[in-house]
Design a protein around this motif. Structure first.
Motif, PDB file in Angstrom:
ATOM      1  N   ALA A   1      52.364  77.869  -4.254  1.00  0.00           N
ATOM      2  CA  ALA A   1      52.461  76.849  -3.027  1.00  0.00           C
ATOM      3  C   ALA A   1      52.031  77.936  -1.664  1.00  0.00           C
ATOM      4  O   ALA A   1      51.800  79.005  -2.069  1.00  0.00           O
ATOM      5  CB  ALA A   1      53.823  76.418  -3.075  1.00  0.00           C
TER       6      ALA A   1
ATOM      7  N   GLN B   1      47.240  80.355   1.361  1.00  0.00           N
ATOM      8  CA  GLN B   1      46.731  81.112   0.159  1.00  0.00           C
ATOM      9  C   GLN B   1      45.454  81.831   0.917  1.00  0.00           C
ATOM     10  O   GLN B   1      44.724  81.193   1.632  1.00  0.00           O
ATOM     11  CB  GLN B   1      46.190  80.017  -0.847  1.00  0.00           C
ATOM     12  CG  GLN B   1      47.513  79.213  -1.514  1.00  0.00           C
ATOM     13  CD  GLN B   1      46.950  78.875  -2.826  1.00  0.00           C
ATOM     14  OE1 GLN B   1      46.053  78.965  -3.439  1.00  0.00           O
ATOM     15  NE2 GLN B   1      47.925  78.090  -3.370  1.00  0.00           N
TER      16      GLN B   1
ATOM     17  N   ASP C   1      58.115  76.232  -7.638  1.00  0.00           N
ATOM     18  CA  ASP C   1      58.724  76.314  -6.336  1.00  0.00           C
ATOM     19  C   ASP C   1      59.263  75.100  -5.507  1.00  0.00           C
ATOM     20  O   ASP C   1      58.609  73.965  -5.515  1.00  0.00           O
ATOM     21  CB  ASP C   1      57.512  76.880  -5.361  1.00  0.00           C
ATOM     22  CG  ASP C   1      57.751  77.134  -3.743  1.00  0.00           C
ATOM     23  OD1 ASP C   1      58.648  76.250  -3.289  1.00  0.00           O
ATOM     24  OD2 ASP C   1      57.156  77.978  -3.468  1.00  0.00           O
TER      25      ASP C   1
ATOM     26  N   LYS D   1      61.382  73.576  -2.947  1.00  0.00           N
ATOM     27  CA  LYS D   1      62.033  73.536  -1.108  1.00  0.00           C
ATOM     28  C   LYS D   1      63.283  72.816  -1.254  1.00  0.00           C
ATOM     29  O   LYS D   1      63.447  71.979  -1.612  1.00  0.00           O
ATOM     30  CB  LYS D   1      61.188  73.070  -0.274  1.00  0.00           C
ATOM     31  CG  LYS D   1      61.224  73.685   0.988  1.00  0.00           C
ATOM     32  CD  LYS D   1      60.110  72.859   2.230  1.00  0.00           C
ATOM     33  CE  LYS D   1      58.755  73.479   1.981  1.00  0.00           C
ATOM     34  NZ  LYS D   1      58.629  74.398   2.923  1.00  0.00           N
TER      35      LYS D   1
ATOM     36  N   SER E   1      57.344  72.177  -4.216  1.00  0.00           N
ATOM     37  CA  SER E   1      56.135  72.421  -3.391  1.00  0.00           C
ATOM     38  C   SER E   1      55.231  72.868  -4.052  1.00  0.00           C
ATOM     39  O   SER E   1      53.904  72.696  -3.598  1.00  0.00           O
ATOM     40  CB  SER E   1      56.572  73.477  -2.536  1.00  0.00           C
ATOM     41  OG  SER E   1      57.393  72.970  -1.494  1.00  0.00           O
ATOM     42  N   GLY E   2      55.188  73.306  -5.488  1.00  0.00           N
ATOM     43  CA  GLY E   2      54.068  73.675  -6.217  1.00  0.00           C
ATOM     44  C   GLY E   2      54.666  74.166  -7.516  1.00  0.00           C
ATOM     45  O   GLY E   2      55.795  74.367  -7.763  1.00  0.00           O
TER      46      GLY E   2
ATOM     47  N   LYS F   1      48.552  73.091 -13.382  1.00  0.00           N
ATOM     48  CA  LYS F   1      48.773  73.319 -12.316  1.00  0.00           C
ATOM     49  C   LYS F   1      48.393  72.231 -11.284  1.00  0.00           C
ATOM     50  O   LYS F   1      47.251  72.141 -10.963  1.00  0.00           O
ATOM     51  CB  LYS F   1      48.011  74.614 -11.874  1.00  0.00           C
ATOM     52  CG  LYS F   1      48.521  75.226 -10.365  1.00  0.00           C
ATOM     53  CD  LYS F   1      48.122  76.743 -10.474  1.00  0.00           C
ATOM     54  CE  LYS F   1      48.249  77.318  -9.196  1.00  0.00           C
ATOM     55  NZ  LYS F   1      48.097  78.784  -9.210  1.00  0.00           N
TER      56      LYS F   1
ATOM     57  N   LYS G   1      47.955  70.134  -4.945  1.00  0.00           N
ATOM     58  CA  LYS G   1      48.564  70.078  -3.585  1.00  0.00           C
ATOM     59  C   LYS G   1      48.922  68.588  -3.407  1.00  0.00           C
ATOM     60  O   LYS G   1      49.879  68.122  -3.032  1.00  0.00           O
ATOM     61  CB  LYS G   1      48.258  70.804  -2.334  1.00  0.00           C
ATOM     62  CG  LYS G   1      49.273  71.169  -1.449  1.00  0.00           C
ATOM     63  CD  LYS G   1      48.747  72.157  -0.719  1.00  0.00           C
ATOM     64  CE  LYS G   1      49.911  72.324   0.509  1.00  0.00           C
ATOM     65  NZ  LYS G   1      49.824  73.528   1.344  1.00  0.00           N
TER      66      LYS G   1
ATOM     67  N   ILE H   1      50.995  66.914  -5.912  1.00  0.00           N
ATOM     68  CA  ILE H   1      52.283  67.321  -5.565  1.00  0.00           C
ATOM     69  C   ILE H   1      53.104  66.617  -4.387  1.00  0.00           C
ATOM     70  O   ILE H   1      54.157  66.166  -4.579  1.00  0.00           O
ATOM     71  CB  ILE H   1      52.473  68.745  -5.522  1.00  0.00           C
ATOM     72  CG1 ILE H   1      52.204  69.307  -6.772  1.00  0.00           C
ATOM     73  CG2 ILE H   1      53.847  69.323  -5.165  1.00  0.00           C
ATOM     74  CD1 ILE H   1      52.074  70.838  -6.858  1.00  0.00           C
ATOM     75  N   LYS H   2      52.350  66.385  -3.392  1.00  0.00           N
ATOM     76  CA  LYS H   2      52.885  65.958  -2.282  1.00  0.00           C
ATOM     77  C   LYS H   2      53.352  64.503  -2.302  1.00  0.00           C
ATOM     78  O   LYS H   2      54.106  63.775  -1.762  1.00  0.00           O
ATOM     79  CB  LYS H   2      51.783  65.916  -1.024  1.00  0.00           C
ATOM     80  CG  LYS H   2      51.841  67.247  -0.536  1.00  0.00           C
ATOM     81  CD  LYS H   2      50.956  67.301   0.950  1.00  0.00           C
ATOM     82  CE  LYS H   2      51.079  68.611   1.462  1.00  0.00           C
ATOM     83  NZ  LYS H   2      50.244  68.904   2.546  1.00  0.00           N
TER      84      LYS H   2
ATOM     85  N   SER I   1      62.989  78.397  -0.339  1.00  0.00           N
ATOM     86  CA  SER I   1      62.396  77.670  -1.659  1.00  0.00           C
ATOM     87  C   SER I   1      63.252  78.526  -2.765  1.00  0.00           C
ATOM     88  O   SER I   1      63.428  79.741  -2.646  1.00  0.00           O
ATOM     89  CB  SER I   1      61.143  77.792  -2.124  1.00  0.00           C
ATOM     90  OG  SER I   1      60.227  76.837  -1.435  1.00  0.00           O
TER      91      SER I   1
END
Ligand SMILES: O=P(O)(O)O[C@@H]1[C@@H](OP(=O)(O)O)[C@H](OP(=O)(O)O)[C@H](O)[C@H](OP(=O)(O)O)[C@H]1OP(=O)(O)O
Ligand SMILES: Nc1ncnc2c1ncn2[C@@H]1O[C@H](COP(=O)(O)OP(=O)(O)O)[C@@H](O)[C@H]1O
Length: 294
Positions: free
Chosen positions: A9, A12, A99, A101, A136-137, A150, A153, A156-157, A222
């Motif tokens: 997360a 990067q 991760d 949060k 978050s990831g 994996k 993003k 995941i959101k 997190s």
């Protein structure tokens, strides 16, 4: 120096952007963000490292801090200050990492108005507000052939409460993968979430501290859940770790309990307990749970 291969997360070091770097000696270099966030996180680590009132059994949940260092930034912008932290996954071959949060509110009162607006929107649109935490990831190791699951993003959101329940099961399953329509087998739940050294036991240790500590309020911080399937398959729970990261929005507690973080932690503990209470029986031979079956 290279970008961390197991980052799940956050910002990067990709496509010419500013992000963290790692070295071969086990250090994780997090660039200080341009505004006051970077300075705040550095100030947090500096104060935390020398705070004698933090018990050792709690300190172990935080990455070791080695100060700050000027380094060539990943975005090519030249020398930039970085936090030098312990790389929490450097000793692992194929770590599964999540991760999360923690807290229904991810912003401190002192934050600028536009930042609060942005965070409020994200808290409402994610499960932060409804569950007290959001994913978050993550990455989950499958096998040499399939590699890691994996999710990106964007996906995941959009996680709903139902997705979160499913992903917490997938995280400890041998059959988690991108297009797997299979019911997660929760093969590793008993050893990763359960047991005296497992994630739940560690979260309960943290919770006991949060029930008392009034030094800090950890907004937008997190918990990182980490395990290595290879160690787990050998029946070793020693590789199961809980760590706290991201202190850009940690503020002084001024004698007040961090209800926001504590509430999120309790909710997460409840969700993980539910996975443990109803794991689906696994049939693969190497699974530690198989031996427990009559
Ligand atoms: O930029 P975005 O939209 O990726 O947001 C970042 C967040 O990613 P998210 O969208 O919530 O997954 C990011 O969240 P994660 O670390 O990925 O959980 C941070 O909240 C980051 O803010 P800060 O560095 O803590 O102040 C956030 O960065 P800023 O936008 O506040 O710089
Ligand atoms: N000390 C560390 N060791 C290893 N990985 C880390 C460490 N700190 C952070 N990470 C990785 O980087 C990601 C983002 O970290 P974070 O501190 O939240 O950055 P940001 O402030 O950009 O959101 C985490 O999800 C984790 O994968």
């Amino acid at each position: 120096m290279k970008a961390p291969p197991h980052q799940v997360a956050g910002h990067q070091a990709r496509d010419g952007k500013l992000g963290p770097l790692i070295d071969a000696a086990g250090h994780f270099y997090k660039p200080l963000q341009g505004d006051e966030r970077g300075l705040k996180e550095a100030a947090f680590y500096t104060a935390f490292s020398s705070n004698k009132s933090i018990p050792d059994h709690i300190r172990k949940f935080f990455p070791i801090f080695h100060g700050t260092q000027l380094l060539e930034a990943s975005d090519g912008s030249g020398m930039h200050p970085h936090l030098v932290l312990q790389d929490l996954v450097s000793s692992r071959l194929s770590p599964s990492i999540m991760d999360i949060k923690v807290g229904s509110r991810t912003w401190p009162l002192q934050a600028p108005e536009d930042y609060i607006d942005k965070c409020l929107r994200k808290d409402r649109e994610s499960t932060s507000l409804s569950l007290g935490f959001r994913i978050s990831g993550l990455q989950v190791y499958g096998s040499k052939e399939s590699g890691f699951w994996k999710p990106d993003k964007k996906m995941i959101k959009r996680f709903s409460a139902v997705d979160v329940r499913l992903v917490l099961r997938k995280f400890v399953s041998s059959n988690a993968s991108a297009d797997s329509g299979l019911d997660p087998d929760c093969c590793f739940a008993s050893i990763v979430y359960g047991g005296s050294d497992g994630i739940l036991a560690q979260l309960l240790e943290l919770k006991a501290w949060f029930e008392e500590q009034t030094i800090y309020h950890f907004y937008s911080c997190s918990v990182l859940l980490i395990y290595d399937e290879e160690l787990v398959l050998e029946g070793r729970s020693c590789g199961v770790e809980v760590k706290l990261i991201d202190f850009a929005h940690a503020v002084e507690g001024n004698g007040v309990i961090d209800h926001n973080f504590l509430g999120g932690l309790c909710s997460l503990i409840k969700f993980l307990s539910e996975v443990l209470e109803a794991p689906k029986c696994c049939t693969i031979k190497a699974c530690p749970q198989v031996e427990e079956e009559p």
